[in-house]
Design a protein around this motif. Structure first.
Motif, PDB file in Angstrom:
ATOM      1  N   SER A   1       1.569  -1.039 -13.139  1.00 42.45           N
ATOM      2  CA  SER A   1       2.469  -0.176 -11.557  1.00 42.45           C
ATOM      3  C   SER A   1       1.750   0.656 -11.292  1.00 42.45           C
ATOM      4  CB  SER A   1       3.092   0.964 -13.091  1.00 42.45           C
ATOM      5  OG  SER A   1       2.513   1.628 -14.179  1.00 42.45           O
ATOM      6  N   THR A   2       0.585   1.281 -11.307  1.00 42.19           N
ATOM      7  CA  THR A   2      -0.262   2.329 -10.367  1.00 42.19           C
ATOM      8  C   THR A   2      -2.250   1.309 -10.686  1.00 42.19           C
ATOM      9  OG1 THR A   2       0.659   3.915 -11.128  1.00 42.19           O
ATOM     10  CG2 THR A   2      -1.259   3.924 -10.317  1.00 42.19           C
ATOM     11  N   ALA A   3      -2.413   0.809  -9.897  1.00 43.17           N
ATOM     12  CA  ALA A   3      -3.177   0.296  -8.848  1.00 43.17           C
ATOM     13  C   ALA A   3      -4.843   1.444  -8.491  1.00 43.17           C
ATOM     14  CB  ALA A   3      -3.422  -1.104  -8.051  1.00 43.17           C
ATOM     15  N   ILE A   4      -5.544   0.738  -9.228  1.00 40.77           N
ATOM     16  CA  ILE A   4      -7.127   1.658  -8.746  1.00 40.77           C
ATOM     17  C   ILE A   4      -7.785   0.770  -8.030  1.00 40.77           C
ATOM     18  CG2 ILE A   4      -8.933   3.556  -9.308  1.00 40.77           C
ATOM     19  CD1 ILE A   4      -7.018   4.269 -11.365  1.00 40.77           C
ATOM     20  N   ILE A   5      -8.692   1.256  -6.483  1.00 42.10           N
ATOM     21  CA  ILE A   5      -9.126  -0.355  -6.290  1.00 42.10           C
ATOM     22  C   ILE A   5     -10.070   0.882  -5.319  1.00 42.10           C
ATOM     23  CG2 ILE A   5      -9.032  -1.595  -4.407  1.00 42.10           C
ATOM     24  CD1 ILE A   5      -5.780  -0.613  -5.214  1.00 42.10           C
ATOM     25  N   PRO A   6     -11.433   0.131  -6.502  1.00 46.83           N
ATOM     26  CA  PRO A   6     -12.604   0.611  -5.831  1.00 46.83           C
ATOM     27  C   PRO A   6     -12.980  -0.048  -4.337  1.00 46.83           C
ATOM     28  CG  PRO A   6     -12.811   0.135  -8.043  1.00 46.83           C
ATOM     29  CD  PRO A   6     -11.610  -0.302  -7.395  1.00 46.83           C
ATOM     30  N   LEU A   7     -13.825   0.415  -3.249  1.00 44.91           N
ATOM     31  CA  LEU A   7     -13.810   0.523  -2.350  1.00 44.91           C
ATOM     32  C   LEU A   7     -14.984  -0.051  -2.381  1.00 44.91           C
ATOM     33  CD1 LEU A   7     -11.861   3.636  -0.122  1.00 44.91           C
ATOM     34  CD2 LEU A   7     -11.689   1.052  -0.536  1.00 44.91           C
ATOM     35  N   SER A   8     -15.770   0.182  -3.588  1.00 51.35           N
ATOM     36  CA  SER A   8     -17.267  -0.803  -3.503  1.00 51.35           C
ATOM     37  C   SER A   8     -16.682  -1.330  -5.083  1.00 51.35           C
ATOM     38  CB  SER A   8     -18.636   0.004  -3.912  1.00 51.35           C
ATOM     39  OG  SER A   8     -19.621  -0.553  -3.600  1.00 51.35           O
ATOM     40  N   GLN A   9     -17.118  -2.826  -3.816  1.00 52.89           N
ATOM     41  CA  GLN A   9     -16.816  -4.055  -6.049  1.00 52.89           C
ATOM     42  C   GLN A   9     -17.645  -5.251  -5.396  1.00 52.89           C
ATOM     43  OE1 GLN A   9     -12.786  -5.448  -6.327  1.00 52.89           O
ATOM     44  NE2 GLN A   9     -12.254  -3.743  -5.109  1.00 52.89           N
ATOM     45  N   HIS A  10     -19.000  -4.828  -4.289  1.00 59.36           N
ATOM     46  CA  HIS A  10     -19.310  -6.078  -4.413  1.00 59.36           C
ATOM     47  C   HIS A  10     -21.246  -5.567  -4.214  1.00 59.36           C
ATOM     48  CE1 HIS A  10     -17.335  -3.867  -1.250  1.00 59.36           C
ATOM     49  NE2 HIS A  10     -19.122  -3.225  -0.215  1.00 59.36           N
ATOM     50  N   ILE A  11     -22.256  -6.102  -3.716  1.00 55.77           N
ATOM     51  CA  ILE A  11     -23.592  -5.731  -3.559  1.00 55.77           C
ATOM     52  C   ILE A  11     -23.368  -5.333  -1.837  1.00 55.77           C
ATOM     53  CG2 ILE A  11     -25.523  -6.821  -3.172  1.00 55.77           C
ATOM     54  CD1 ILE A  11     -25.685  -7.407  -5.359  1.00 55.77           C
ATOM     55  N   GLY A  12     -23.958  -3.911  -1.831  1.00 56.03           N
ATOM     56  CA  GLY A  12     -23.967  -3.656  -0.291  1.00 56.03           C
ATOM     57  C   GLY A  12     -23.126  -2.624  -0.036  1.00 56.03           C
ATOM     58  N   ALA A  13     -23.225  -2.578   1.472  1.00 60.01           N
ATOM     59  CA  ALA A  13     -22.078  -1.164   1.830  1.00 60.01           C
ATOM     60  C   ALA A  13     -20.888  -0.943   1.178  1.00 60.01           C
ATOM     61  CB  ALA A  13     -22.665  -1.200   3.515  1.00 60.01           C
TER      62      ALA A  13
ATOM     63  N   MET B   1     -22.448   4.096 -11.536  1.00 56.46           N
ATOM     64  CA  MET B   1     -22.054   4.427  -9.761  1.00 56.46           C
ATOM     65  C   MET B   1     -20.639   4.842  -9.751  1.00 56.46           C
ATOM     66  SD  MET B   1     -22.978   0.986  -7.527  1.00 56.46           S
ATOM     67  CE  MET B   1     -21.872   1.479  -5.896  1.00 56.46           C
ATOM     68  N   ALA B   2     -20.567   6.571  -9.284  1.00 62.90           N
ATOM     69  CA  ALA B   2     -19.691   7.371  -8.196  1.00 62.90           C
ATOM     70  C   ALA B   2     -19.440   6.580  -7.132  1.00 62.90           C
ATOM     71  CB  ALA B   2     -20.089   7.871  -8.312  1.00 62.90           C
ATOM     72  N   VAL B   3     -17.751   5.586  -7.042  1.00 63.56           N
ATOM     73  CA  VAL B   3     -17.371   5.356  -5.833  1.00 63.56           C
ATOM     74  C   VAL B   3     -15.920   5.796  -5.316  1.00 63.56           C
ATOM     75  CG1 VAL B   3     -18.795   2.928  -6.005  1.00 63.56           C
ATOM     76  CG2 VAL B   3     -16.443   3.783  -7.130  1.00 63.56           C
ATOM     77  N   ASP B   4     -15.600   5.498  -3.847  1.00 57.75           N
ATOM     78  CA  ASP B   4     -14.263   6.171  -3.707  1.00 57.75           C
ATOM     79  C   ASP B   4     -13.523   5.198  -4.210  1.00 57.75           C
ATOM     80  OD1 ASP B   4     -14.627   8.416  -2.441  1.00 57.75           O
ATOM     81  OD2 ASP B   4     -15.436   7.514  -0.967  1.00 57.75           O
ATOM     82  N   ALA B   5     -11.927   5.250  -4.210  1.00 61.00           N
ATOM     83  CA  ALA B   5     -10.953   4.598  -4.941  1.00 61.00           C
ATOM     84  C   ALA B   5      -9.694   4.596  -4.240  1.00 61.00           C
ATOM     85  CB  ALA B   5     -11.320   4.120  -6.727  1.00 61.00           C
ATOM     86  N   VAL B   6      -9.277   4.188  -3.622  1.00 67.84           N
ATOM     87  CA  VAL B   6      -7.574   4.667  -3.531  1.00 67.84           C
ATOM     88  C   VAL B   6      -6.751   3.908  -4.746  1.00 67.84           C
ATOM     89  CG1 VAL B   6      -6.233   3.356  -2.013  1.00 67.84           C
ATOM     90  CG2 VAL B   6      -8.099   2.892  -1.157  1.00 67.84           C
ATOM     91  N   VAL B   7      -5.433   4.468  -4.980  1.00 65.68           N
ATOM     92  CA  VAL B   7      -4.924   4.942  -6.261  1.00 65.68           C
ATOM     93  C   VAL B   7      -3.748   5.029  -5.765  1.00 65.68           C
ATOM     94  CG1 VAL B   7      -3.500   5.544  -8.213  1.00 65.68           C
ATOM     95  CG2 VAL B   7      -6.540   6.606  -7.356  1.00 65.68           C
ATOM     96  N   ILE B   8      -2.895   3.556  -5.664  1.00 68.56           N
ATOM     97  CA  ILE B   8      -1.736   3.325  -5.316  1.00 68.56           C
ATOM     98  C   ILE B   8      -0.558   2.681  -5.966  1.00 68.56           C
ATOM     99  CG2 ILE B   8      -0.409   0.973  -3.600  1.00 68.56           C
ATOM    100  CD1 ILE B   8      -3.171   0.618  -2.391  1.00 68.56           C
ATOM    101  N   GLU B   9       0.572   3.637  -5.911  1.00 66.85           N
ATOM    102  CA  GLU B   9       1.778   3.018  -6.838  1.00 66.85           C
ATOM    103  C   GLU B   9       2.722   2.197  -6.409  1.00 66.85           C
ATOM    104  OE1 GLU B   9       5.224   6.550  -8.615  1.00 66.85           O
ATOM    105  OE2 GLU B   9       4.334   6.285  -6.707  1.00 66.85           O
ATOM    106  N   VAL B  10       3.122   1.632  -7.357  1.00 65.05           N
ATOM    107  CA  VAL B  10       3.288   0.010  -6.873  1.00 65.05           C
ATOM    108  C   VAL B  10       5.013   0.385  -6.216  1.00 65.05           C
ATOM    109  CG1 VAL B  10       4.404  -2.139  -7.820  1.00 65.05           C
ATOM    110  CG2 VAL B  10       2.413  -1.398  -7.834  1.00 65.05           C
ATOM    111  N   LYS B  11       4.804  -0.004  -5.119  1.00 65.45           N
ATOM    112  CA  LYS B  11       6.744   0.732  -4.917  1.00 65.45           C
ATOM    113  C   LYS B  11       6.601  -0.986  -3.765  1.00 65.45           C
ATOM    114  CE  LYS B  11       7.125   5.302  -4.508  1.00 65.45           C
ATOM    115  NZ  LYS B  11       7.081   5.960  -3.544  1.00 65.45           N
ATOM    116  N   GLY B  12       8.112  -1.538  -3.596  1.00 64.52           N
ATOM    117  CA  GLY B  12       8.582  -2.734  -2.264  1.00 64.52           C
ATOM    118  C   GLY B  12       7.961  -4.352  -3.117  1.00 64.52           C
TER     119      GLY B  12
END
Ligand code: SF4
Ligand code: SF4
Length: 446
Positions: free
Chosen positions: A33-45, A94-105
């Motif tokens: 119902s809520t997705a937490i999507i890290p903005l760094s899931q790969h090697i590199g920038a 690693m501390a990274v930024d993550a986008v939290v999205i509540e499912v709608k639509g």
């Protein structure tokens, strides 16, 4: 002696514990119902965030744009509203930024027939651009952006294209199931990459404990008339470590500090081949992956296809929860994975497994002084002297640790596994590498 090829130096034979899930078909995990999507899931920038609090996003919309040459796009795995952008810790610390999205639509594909696309008329540039656009990264754990790996530098060519289907970590069976259930799709993904690389030879390396996958792929290859060899390999850990696999298959040694291309090799994991197929044929970005959820403390161990951003807790619930209190939760395999202390940790593109282990499965003992038994030395597939390097790190002698080959350590954990004194060798090496990287960044003024 085994009739199958393997790497010559070191290696161990841990109990593989794969029987809990190797015969279980991949099931869809519950939609989060809520997705937490890290903005760094790969090697590199890290990817550059394209959304802000309050934005409405569609499923598969790019929410993180590739942040440099070595980086990858990140897509929303769900439709919904951005609740916040927050810092989270990944299992590797690693501390990274993550986008939290509540499912709608609305979900785009659920309940609809797939619209298959023909990539054969596309140019190599168009194929490469599509792989980059869809945010594909190596799914075997390394998470190196695939479009970068597939762009051969001028003057370099790929002699051998190796598909890493070894899956030598105990417990993990997601690659095995992908081969059994999506064999044709994996082979088409390989054909797409063959178009880009024009290799002289393409070999799928599979450990001989997965002979059903060897036979299935072999029969599909014969039926389709493909130029791909399936090579069963001896069961020995860490056969799937890139340099060991190259040595086992080609007999060639990647020099210290160099990339596989130095010996004419490009590697790709089985899951990555499936993602390439999905990108080109289904026009689908990486928004989900297969995760093995296993270990003695899981009630019903399973292979689950989960949306990126789904919490570990949700996947464990899908498996019936815990049958007993776990002593340790691990992201990845028990040899190279990382301990997890927060069940809200999200699945990322690199999450191959979630393990909940009991005290019986973990040799939890206090470290004692080194016995100079040499077992760590004889188990090391990289020919290193782990006890010596560990002592250098312990005494803050980083230059000496570097000279002794610290950076060649692939963190396979074989030495720690074999050590009768329970010395946390591999943790020491990870810590030592961090210190060295910090020092060199400081030196470079970053
Ligand atoms: S963790 Fe490093 S030092 Fe230890 S066996 Fe593996 S490669 Fe060798
Ligand atoms: S295996 Fe452990 S006890 Fe034996 S030499 Fe290596 S560090 Fe020392």
């Amino acid at each position: 002696m085994s009739r199958f090829k393997t790497f010559p130096k070191g290696g161990i034979h841990p109990t593989d514990y794969k029987e809990a899930t190797c015969n279980k078909e991949v099931q869809n995990a519950s939609l989060t119902s809520t997705a937490i999507i890290p903005l760094s899931q790969h090697i590199g920038a890290p990817s550059e965030c394209l959304v802000q609090k309050g934005d409405l996003v569609e499923e598969e919309q790019i929410i993180g744009k590739s942040g440099g040459f070595v980086s990858a796009n990140i897509h929303s795995p769900v439709p919904g509203e951005v609740l916040e952008i927050k810092k989270i810790f990944l299992p590797n610390g690693m501390a990274v930024d993550a986008v939290v999205i509540e499912v709608k639509g609305e979900f785009k594909r659920l309940g609809k027939d797939a619209d298959l696309r023909d990539w054969s008329g596309m140019s190599n540039e168009e194929i490469s651009a599509k792989i980059a656009e869809m945010g594909i990264v190596g799914q075997g754990g390394a998470t190196f952006p695939t479009h970068v790996k597939l762009s051969l530098p001028k003057g370099k060519s790929c002699e051998t294209f190796i598909i890493n289907a070894v899956e030598c970590e105990p417990y993990l069976t997601s690659d095995h199931r992908i081969m059994l259930e999506k064999g044709s799709e994996v082979l088409e993904g390989i054909q797409i990459m063959q178009r880009l690389l024009s290799p002289l030879k393409t070999v799928i390396g599979i450990e001989a404990n997965k002979m059903d996958a060897v036979e299935l792929l072999q029969s599909l290859i014969t039926e389709k008339g493909l130029d791909i060899e399936v090579m069963p390999l001896e069961v020995k850990y860490p056969q799937g470590a890139e340099k060991n696999l190259i040595k086992a298959i080609t007999g060639r040694e990647v020099p210290s500090g160099k990339l596989p291309l130095e010996v004419g090799v490009i590697n790709a994991n089985v899951g990555t081949c499936l993602s390439v197929y999905e990108a080109l044929v289904l026009d689908k970005p990486v928004i989900e992956r297969v995760v093995t959820v296993s270990g003695g403390a899981i009630k019903n161990p399973s292979n689950l296809k989960a949306r990126i951003g789904t919490s570990f807790r949700s996947l464990i619930d899908d498996c019936g929860g815990f049958s007993e209190e776990p002593v340790k939760i691990i992201a990845g395999g028990p040899m190279m994975g990382f301990a997890v202390y927060d069940l809200d940790t999200p699945v990322t593109k690199g999450t191959s497994g979630i393990l909940a282990l009991t005290s019986k499965e973990i040799k939890a003992a206090k470290p004692t002084p080194c016995l100079s038994c040499g077992r760590c030395v004889s188990s090391c597939p990289m020919g290193l002297n782990p006890t010596k390097i560990f002592k250098y790190i312990d005494f803050n002698m980083t230059e000496e640790a570097l000279e002794a080959g610290l950076m060649d350590c692939v963190e396979c954990g074989s030495c720690s596994y074999m050590c009768p004194a329970h010395i946390p060798l591999v943790q020491g090496f990870r810590g030592g590498k961090k210190i060295i990287r910090k020092k060199s960044m400081k030196k470079a003024g970053q």
